[in-house]
Motif scaffolding. Structure first.
Motif, PDB file in Angstrom:
ATOM      1  N   UNK A  42      18.699   8.050  30.854  1.00 37.83           N
ATOM      2  CA  UNK A  42      18.052   9.232  31.355  1.00 37.83           C
ATOM      3  C   UNK A  42      16.982   8.858  32.242  1.00 37.83           C
ATOM      4  N   UNK A  43      16.761   9.563  33.124  1.00 35.43           N
ATOM      5  CA  UNK A  43      15.481   9.199  34.256  1.00 35.43           C
ATOM      6  C   UNK A  43      14.882  10.252  34.115  1.00 35.43           C
ATOM      7  N   UNK A  44      13.805  10.220  33.785  1.00 34.84           N
ATOM      8  CA  UNK A  44      12.556  11.352  33.852  1.00 34.84           C
ATOM      9  C   UNK A  44      11.285  10.992  34.529  1.00 34.84           C
ATOM     10  N   UNK A  74      17.628   1.215  21.913  1.00 32.88           N
ATOM     11  CA  UNK A  74      17.131   1.835  23.261  1.00 32.88           C
ATOM     12  C   UNK A  74      15.733   0.856  24.050  1.00 32.88           C
ATOM     13  N   UNK A  75      15.832   1.082  24.995  1.00 32.68           N
ATOM     14  CA  UNK A  75      14.888   0.448  25.793  1.00 32.68           C
ATOM     15  C   UNK A  75      14.120   1.528  26.650  1.00 32.68           C
ATOM     16  N   UNK A  76      12.608   1.337  27.037  1.00 34.30           N
ATOM     17  CA  UNK A  76      12.005   2.239  27.768  1.00 34.30           C
ATOM     18  C   UNK A  76      11.729   1.296  29.314  1.00 34.30           C
ATOM     19  N   UNK A  77      12.279   1.862  30.282  1.00 33.01           N
ATOM     20  CA  UNK A  77      12.161   1.116  31.615  1.00 33.01           C
ATOM     21  C   UNK A  77      11.304   1.811  32.392  1.00 33.01           C
ATOM     22  N   UNK A  78      10.924   1.157  33.487  1.00 33.53           N
ATOM     23  CA  UNK A  78      10.106   1.787  34.480  1.00 33.53           C
ATOM     24  C   UNK A  78       9.031   2.432  34.106  1.00 33.53           C
ATOM     25  N   UNK A  79       8.085   1.568  33.141  1.00 35.16           N
ATOM     26  CA  UNK A  79       6.994   2.205  32.626  1.00 35.16           C
ATOM     27  C   UNK A  79       7.171   3.368  31.656  1.00 35.16           C
ATOM     28  N   UNK A  80       8.261   3.441  31.063  1.00 33.73           N
ATOM     29  CA  UNK A  80       8.531   4.444  30.207  1.00 33.73           C
ATOM     30  C   UNK A  80       9.179   5.910  30.566  1.00 33.73           C
TER      31      UNK A  80
END
Length: 259
Positions: A42-44, A74-80
């Motif tokens: 999911x991209x936010x 799960x992982x948080x990418x691109x600074x969350x």
């Protein structure tokens, strides 16, 4: 090279793509469907001049870090800004949201429905049969049933509660899905054919074979007849064999009396 591209495309189609959701211009991607054992991404990305703010991710209004079933997956990418959930399972469906300051995004994440029936089903005429449509893909969609007299039939007949002279009943299956089980009271020879269940866009079928209720009796009667014939042959043979012996015995006795 073309062969390699074809093989890669075939694998992609066979295993499915990970569920990815990005916001468009309207800021709402709608429902997101995922396949099990695939990643959910999911991209936010929300533009914000305040670099001190952090993304807050939730599932069903609970922070993802507080949900035991999600820990370690799960992982948080691109600074969350991107939430990536690996090796998805059926219970990963739900309402996901992210917030950055006053800005918020939300998704309805659902499992892609898949319906399953056994390949073949056999029943003896007059018996009750219960077909279970197993469904994966929460929240479970409604299940509908159809019938074809043969594999080459072009039209499917919907099966409703009370059809077939009241012998068809729709019940909840083992998963608790309403209408997920089709019950056929007192199966008749004419009930043989192909039965299919549909859940969302997925469907599967089983071939129902209805055996003659006396099918198991005929081989038994055949064996009994063979035994009867064999006993009769042995009896006739023994009678024919013992008669000459009796005649010889009478002749010997008569000769002894004369002497």
């Amino acid at each position: 090279m073309e062969t390699l591209y074809f093989a890669i495309a075939l694998l992609f189609i066979s295993y499915g793509a990970p569920a990815n959701a990005d916001f468009g211009e309207d800021g709402d991607p709608g429902e997101v469907y995922f396949d099990y054992n695939r990643n959910i991404t999911l991209n936010c990305t929300i533009p914000s001049p305040d670099k001190t703010q952090s993304y807050v991710w939730k599932k069903n209004d609970v922070g993802v870090e507080q949900i035991a079933e999600l820990k370690g997956r799960y992982k948080m990418l691109e600074e969350g800004a991107v939430f990536s959930l690996g090796r998805s399972v059926e219970d990963d469906y739900g309402n996901y949201s992210c917030a950055l300051g006053a800005e918020e995004r939300a998704w309805e994440v659902r499992g892609r429905p898949v319906a399953r029936l056994p390949d073949n089903t056999n029943v003896v005429e007059g018996q009750k049969i219960k077909l279970q449509c197993k469904v994966t893909g929460k929240p479970y969609p409604a299940v509908s049933w159809y019938y074809n007299s043969s594999a080459t039939a072009n039209s499917s007949q919907p099966l409703k509660e009370g059809s077939r002279d009241g012998r068809v009943k729709l019940e909840s299956n083992e998963q608790g899905i309403e209408g997920g089980a089709l019950v056929l009271e007192s199966a008749a020879r004419g009930d043989a054919g192909f039965y299919s269940c549909r859940a969302g866009a997925s469907s599967d079928h089983t071939q129902l074979r209805v055996k003659d209720m006396y099918a198991a009796l005929w081989p038994f009667l055949g064996i009994c007849a063979e035994v009867f014939v064999l006993c009769a042959i042995i009896l006739v043979y023994e009678k024919r064999r013992t008669k000459p012996e009796l005649d010889d015995s009478d002749t010997d006795n008569h000769d002894q009396k004369k002497s």
